[in-house]
Enzyme design. Structure first.
Site, PDB file in Angstrom:
ATOM      1  N   TYR A 141     -16.103 -19.538  -6.448  1.00  0.00           N
ATOM      2  CA  TYR A 141     -17.786 -18.898  -6.527  1.00  0.00           C
ATOM      3  C   TYR A 141     -16.899 -17.817  -6.598  1.00  0.00           C
ATOM      4  O   TYR A 141     -18.157 -17.231  -7.594  1.00  0.00           O
ATOM      5  CB  TYR A 141     -18.113 -19.072  -4.402  1.00  0.00           C
ATOM      6  CG  TYR A 141     -19.101 -19.884  -4.860  1.00  0.00           C
ATOM      7  CD1 TYR A 141     -18.962 -20.555  -4.124  1.00  0.00           C
ATOM      8  CD2 TYR A 141     -19.795 -19.417  -3.363  1.00  0.00           C
ATOM      9  CE1 TYR A 141     -19.417 -21.738  -3.653  1.00  0.00           C
ATOM     10  CE2 TYR A 141     -20.963 -20.278  -3.691  1.00  0.00           C
ATOM     11  CZ  TYR A 141     -20.496 -21.653  -3.166  1.00  0.00           C
ATOM     12  OH  TYR A 141     -21.537 -22.580  -2.552  1.00  0.00           O
ATOM     13  N   LYS A 192      -7.470 -29.475   0.081  1.00  0.00           N
ATOM     14  CA  LYS A 192      -7.179 -31.082  -1.136  1.00  0.00           C
ATOM     15  C   LYS A 192      -5.876 -30.294  -1.646  1.00  0.00           C
ATOM     16  O   LYS A 192      -5.484 -30.264  -2.957  1.00  0.00           O
ATOM     17  CB  LYS A 192      -7.967 -30.440  -2.041  1.00  0.00           C
ATOM     18  CG  LYS A 192      -8.349 -31.695  -3.387  1.00  0.00           C
ATOM     19  CD  LYS A 192      -8.592 -33.383  -2.599  1.00  0.00           C
ATOM     20  CE  LYS A 192      -8.528 -34.458  -3.215  1.00  0.00           C
ATOM     21  NZ  LYS A 192      -8.765 -36.187  -2.657  1.00  0.00           N
ATOM     22  N   ASP A 224     -11.745 -35.647   1.337  1.00  0.00           N
ATOM     23  CA  ASP A 224     -13.061 -35.691   1.012  1.00  0.00           C
ATOM     24  C   ASP A 224     -12.487 -37.535   2.582  1.00  0.00           C
ATOM     25  O   ASP A 224     -13.836 -37.615   2.902  1.00  0.00           O
ATOM     26  CB  ASP A 224     -12.226 -37.091  -0.617  1.00  0.00           C
ATOM     27  CG  ASP A 224     -10.821 -36.755  -0.060  1.00  0.00           C
ATOM     28  OD1 ASP A 224     -10.287 -36.413   1.307  1.00  0.00           O
ATOM     29  OD2 ASP A 224      -9.825 -38.304  -0.945  1.00  0.00           O
ATOM     30  N   ASP A 248     -19.638 -25.364   1.811  1.00  0.00           N
ATOM     31  CA  ASP A 248     -20.752 -24.757   1.492  1.00  0.00           C
ATOM     32  C   ASP A 248     -20.995 -26.184   1.729  1.00  0.00           C
ATOM     33  O   ASP A 248     -22.257 -26.560   2.446  1.00  0.00           O
ATOM     34  CB  ASP A 248     -21.092 -25.128  -0.069  1.00  0.00           C
ATOM     35  CG  ASP A 248     -22.352 -24.979  -0.464  1.00  0.00           C
ATOM     36  OD1 ASP A 248     -22.915 -24.647   0.534  1.00  0.00           O
ATOM     37  OD2 ASP A 248     -22.689 -24.940  -1.450  1.00  0.00           O
ATOM     38  N   ASP A 252     -23.626 -28.480   5.325  1.00  0.00           N
ATOM     39  CA  ASP A 252     -24.750 -29.510   5.057  1.00  0.00           C
ATOM     40  C   ASP A 252     -24.602 -30.701   5.560  1.00  0.00           C
ATOM     41  O   ASP A 252     -25.442 -31.144   6.257  1.00  0.00           O
ATOM     42  CB  ASP A 252     -24.975 -29.346   3.111  1.00  0.00           C
ATOM     43  CG  ASP A 252     -25.962 -28.053   3.323  1.00  0.00           C
ATOM     44  OD1 ASP A 252     -25.520 -27.233   4.052  1.00  0.00           O
ATOM     45  OD2 ASP A 252     -26.522 -28.057   1.512  1.00  0.00           O
TER      46      ASP A 252
HETATM   47  C1  IPM Z   1     -25.086 -21.403   1.369  1.00  0.00           C
HETATM   48  C2  IPM Z   1     -26.289 -22.141   0.236  1.00  0.00           C
HETATM   49  C3  IPM Z   1     -25.625 -20.437  -0.965  1.00  0.00           C
HETATM   50  C4  IPM Z   1     -24.037 -21.119  -1.421  1.00  0.00           C
HETATM   51  C5  IPM Z   1     -26.246 -20.790  -1.880  1.00  0.00           C
HETATM   52  C6  IPM Z   1     -27.861 -20.994  -2.157  1.00  0.00           C
HETATM   53  C7  IPM Z   1     -25.676 -19.584  -3.259  1.00  0.00           C
HETATM   54  O1  IPM Z   1     -25.656 -23.218  -0.386  1.00  0.00           O
HETATM   55  O2  IPM Z   1     -25.480 -20.250   1.896  1.00  0.00           O
HETATM   56  O3  IPM Z   1     -24.460 -23.198   1.719  1.00  0.00           O
HETATM   57  O4  IPM Z   1     -23.948 -21.668  -1.905  1.00  0.00           O
HETATM   58  O5  IPM Z   1     -23.419 -20.690  -0.094  1.00  0.00           O
HETATM   59 MG    MG Z   2     -25.146 -24.456   0.673  1.00  0.00          MG
END
Ligand code: IPM
Ligand code: MG
Length: 360
Positions: A141, A192, A224, A248, A252
């Site tokens: 990032y 990885k 993975d 990230d 999710d």
């Molecule tokens: C998160 C979001 C952010 C990230 C984006 C909005 C920049 O997806 O906080 O997980 O990728 O970190």
């Molecule tokens: Mg995110």
């Protein structure tokens, strides 16, 4: 000493859910002895509209001077077409980098009252309680060099750099081991290392740090496989520590195991425990301003703030207990509604939590 809490409502449903969290903070101050002042500022698209910048200097200065930051959500279609430097995401990345919030805690907890909200079989997810510790200020990032260049052939080439130094890995590893010590003492480090040098070093450093935490069982897993295990048998995990981008993606995935992204808080901490707290869901522009948003992730973010920055453990537990109570009462915002329950809006949910607050 009086603590300063910086309140950043942001965009979309941000202001509505933050209103409920502020009501709760006011209650903590008036009835439960929290010694804190609240100061508000703009961030994201709302700030861009007013000042031309998603993260104005005044907002950053306030966040820097505060003990803790509470953020609603940023972004929305209105600002999607802007240049990357002006997009709402930039405010989030700027706050993380400027406040040096390298340790991002993302719990994925399935409340028993919401077991049927998951898309996975109840027996796979019942009792789920995972903590993902995501490195937040390094890796691909932020790695340099990055950019877009033109090759001799005239073709464009874009590139980013996945870079980690030993000290960056060591501090996030320590953060994760400390958290594992307070939980079930199992840590899974995700990398990885079979392909990437940067995560080979990651594995070596995490292994080295492990010798300081003999009570914690450390396991390494390729990313993975970790993604597969998260949906196959998620209850095998206690604490997961991983890089910025893997974190990230996996967070999710873990969030959706619980089926209710409207319930999940997060904390981003610096080396002194100062933190920014926010719900992990986004600004949900489609339901903004309608009083439908679930304020519980933001309210639970306040609980994390009490636990990790303000050291008010009793208040953290009270808030979490109050949330469980309102779920037991059958109260649900539309995102977590199911048969036989009572559907209510954002403000009513906030009020119900406040009403359920009592010393335990
Ligand atoms: C998160 C979001 C952010 C990230 C984006 C909005 C920049 O997806 O906080 O997980 O990728 O970190
Ligand atoms: Mg995110």
């Amino acid at each position: 000493m009086t603590k300063k809490i910086c309140i950043l409502p942001g965009d979309g449903i941000g202001p509505e859910i933050i209103t409920e969290a502020v009501k709760l903070l006011d209650k903590l101050r008036s009835d439960f002895g929290l010694d804190a002042v609240l100061e508000h500022a703009n961030v994201g698209g709302t700030a861009y509209d007013q000042t031309g910048k998603p993260l104005p200097e005044a907002t950053l200065a306030l966040a820097q001077s505060a003990d803790a930051v509470l953020l609603g959500a940023v972004g929305g279609p209105k600002w999607d077409a802007l240049e990357p430097a002006f997009r709402a995401e930039k405010a989030l990345l700027g706050l993380r980098a400027e406040l040096k919030l390298f340790s991002n805690l993302r719990p994925a907890v399935l409340y028993p009252q919401l077991a049927d909200a998951s898309t996975l079989k109840p027996e796979v997810v019942a009792g789920l309680d995972i903590m993902i510790v995501r490195e937040l200020t390094g890796g691909i990032y932020f790695g340099e060099p990055r950019g877009v260049r033109e090759l001799d052939s005239g073709e464009k080439q874009a590139y980013n750099t996945l870079v980690y130094s030993e000290s960056e890995i060591e501090r996030i590893a320590r953060s994760a081991f400390e958290i594992a010590m307070k939980r079930n003492k199992q840590l899974c480090s995700v990398d990885k290392a079979n392909v990437l040098e940067s995560t080979r070093l990651w594995r070596d450093v995490v292994t080295r740090v492990a010798s300081d935490y003999p009570d914690v069982t450390l396991e390494h897993m390729y990313v993975d496989n970790a993604a597969m295990q998260l949906v196959r048998a998620p209850k095998q995990f206690d604490v997961i520590v991983t890089t910025n981008m893997f974190g990230d993606i996996l967070s999710d995935c873990a969030a959706m195991l619980t089926g209710s992204i409207g319930m999940l808080p997060s904390a981003s901490l610096d080396k002194n425990g100062k933190g920014m707290y926010e719900p992990i869901h986004g600004s949900a522009p489609d339901i903004a301003g309608k009083g439908l948003a679930n304020p519980l992730a933001t309210i639970l973010s306040v609980a994390m703030m009490m636990r990790y920055t303000l050291n008010e453990l009793a208040l953290a537990e009270m808030i979490e207990h109050a949330v469980a109570q309102v779920l037991d009462q059958g109260l649900r915002t539309p995102d977590i509604m199911s048969d036989g329950k009572t559907e209510i809006g954002t403000a009513e949910m906030g009020d119900a939590v406040i009403k359920a607050m009592k010393k335990i």
